[in-house]
Write a protein that holds these residues in place. Structure first.
Motif, PDB file in Angstrom:
ATOM      1  N   THR A 140       0.837  -1.190   0.000  1.00 16.17           N
ATOM      2  CA  THR A 140       0.000   0.000   0.000  1.00 16.17           C
ATOM      3  C   THR A 140       0.874   1.242   0.000  1.00 16.17           C
ATOM      4  OG1 THR A 140      -1.675  -1.213   1.236  1.00 16.17           O
ATOM      5  CG2 THR A 140      -1.856   1.174   1.235  1.00 16.17           C
ATOM      6  N   CYS A 141       0.571   2.174  -0.878  1.00 18.89           N
ATOM      7  CA  CYS A 141       1.305   3.449  -0.928  1.00 18.89           C
ATOM      8  C   CYS A 141       0.999   4.223   0.352  1.00 18.89           C
ATOM      9  CB  CYS A 141       0.883   4.252  -2.154  1.00 18.89           C
ATOM     10  SG  CYS A 141       1.651   5.881  -2.246  1.00 18.89           S
ATOM     11  N   PRO A 142       2.011   4.754   1.050  1.00 22.49           N
ATOM     12  CA  PRO A 142       1.776   5.469   2.308  1.00 22.49           C
ATOM     13  C   PRO A 142       1.097   6.825   2.109  1.00 22.49           C
ATOM     14  CG  PRO A 142       4.089   5.552   1.743  1.00 22.49           C
ATOM     15  CD  PRO A 142       3.440   4.642   0.748  1.00 22.49           C
ATOM     16  N   VAL A 143       1.115   7.361   0.897  1.00 19.30           N
ATOM     17  CA  VAL A 143       0.542   8.677   0.653  1.00 19.30           C
ATOM     18  C   VAL A 143      -0.912   8.575   0.205  1.00 19.30           C
ATOM     19  CG1 VAL A 143       0.753  10.791  -0.701  1.00 19.30           C
ATOM     20  CG2 VAL A 143       2.796   9.629   0.119  1.00 19.30           C
ATOM     21  N   CYS A 144      -1.169   7.791  -0.871  1.00 16.91           N
ATOM     22  CA  CYS A 144      -2.520   7.730  -1.430  1.00 16.91           C
ATOM     23  C   CYS A 144      -3.244   6.427  -1.121  1.00 16.91           C
ATOM     24  CB  CYS A 144      -2.475   7.949  -2.937  1.00 16.91           C
ATOM     25  SG  CYS A 144      -1.649   6.620  -3.846  1.00 16.91           S
ATOM     26  N   GLU A 145      -2.567   5.475  -0.479  1.00 14.75           N
ATOM     27  CA  GLU A 145      -3.124   4.200  -0.056  1.00 14.75           C
ATOM     28  C   GLU A 145      -3.628   3.328  -1.206  1.00 14.75           C
ATOM     29  OE1 GLU A 145      -5.948   4.947   3.017  1.00 14.75           O
ATOM     30  OE2 GLU A 145      -4.431   5.767   4.359  1.00 14.75           O
ATOM     31  N   GLY A 176       2.552   9.400  -7.612  1.00 11.15           N
ATOM     32  CA  GLY A 176       3.920   9.745  -7.989  1.00 11.15           C
ATOM     33  C   GLY A 176       4.918   9.724  -6.848  1.00 11.15           C
ATOM     34  N   GLU A 177       4.515   9.211  -5.689  1.00 15.15           N
ATOM     35  CA  GLU A 177       5.433   9.132  -4.537  1.00 15.15           C
ATOM     36  C   GLU A 177       6.644   8.278  -4.911  1.00 15.15           C
ATOM     37  OE1 GLU A 177       7.251   9.464  -1.007  1.00 15.15           O
ATOM     38  OE2 GLU A 177       5.445  10.538  -1.543  1.00 15.15           O
ATOM     39  N   PRO A 178       7.863   8.841  -4.830  1.00  9.40           N
ATOM     40  CA  PRO A 178       9.050   8.055  -5.182  1.00  9.40           C
ATOM     41  C   PRO A 178       9.347   6.998  -4.125  1.00  9.40           C
ATOM     42  CG  PRO A 178       9.685  10.230  -4.439  1.00  9.40           C
ATOM     43  CD  PRO A 178       8.187  10.201  -4.474  1.00  9.40           C
TER      44      PRO A 178
END
Length: 68
Positions: free
Chosen positions: A5-10, A24-26
Motif C-alpha cells: 500500500t502506498c503510504p501517501v494515497c493508499e 507519484g510518490e518516489p
C-alpha cells in the motif's frame, strides 16, 4: 507479484515500482524506512546533546559538592 500500500494515497503498488503510478510518490516501499532513519538520527542527537550538557554543566557541580 506482491503488492504494498502506498503510504501517501493508499493505493496498491508493486514492490518493484520506482514510484506510485497514482500519486507519484518516489519509492513507496521504503517510505517509512527513510522516516524512521531520520527520526532515529534526531533522537540520537537529542540524547547526545543532553549528555554533553550534563557533562559540561552538571558534572562539575557534582564534583564540587563532593570535594568540599
Amino acid at each position: 507479484m506482491p503488492l504494498v500500500t502506498c503510504p501517501v494515497c493508499e493505493s496498491q503498488v508493486s514492490k518493484k515500482a520506482h514510484a506510485c503510478p497514482k500519486c507519484g510518490e518516489p519509492d513507496p516501499v521504503n517510505y517509512h524506512a527513510t522516516n524512521r532513519w531520520l527520526g532515529n538520527l534526531f533522537w540520537l542527537l537529542v540524547i547526545a546533546g543532553i549528555g554533553y550538557a550534563g557533562w559540561v554543566y552538571v558534572w562539575p557541580l557534582v564534583v564540587d559538592v563532593f570535594n568540599r
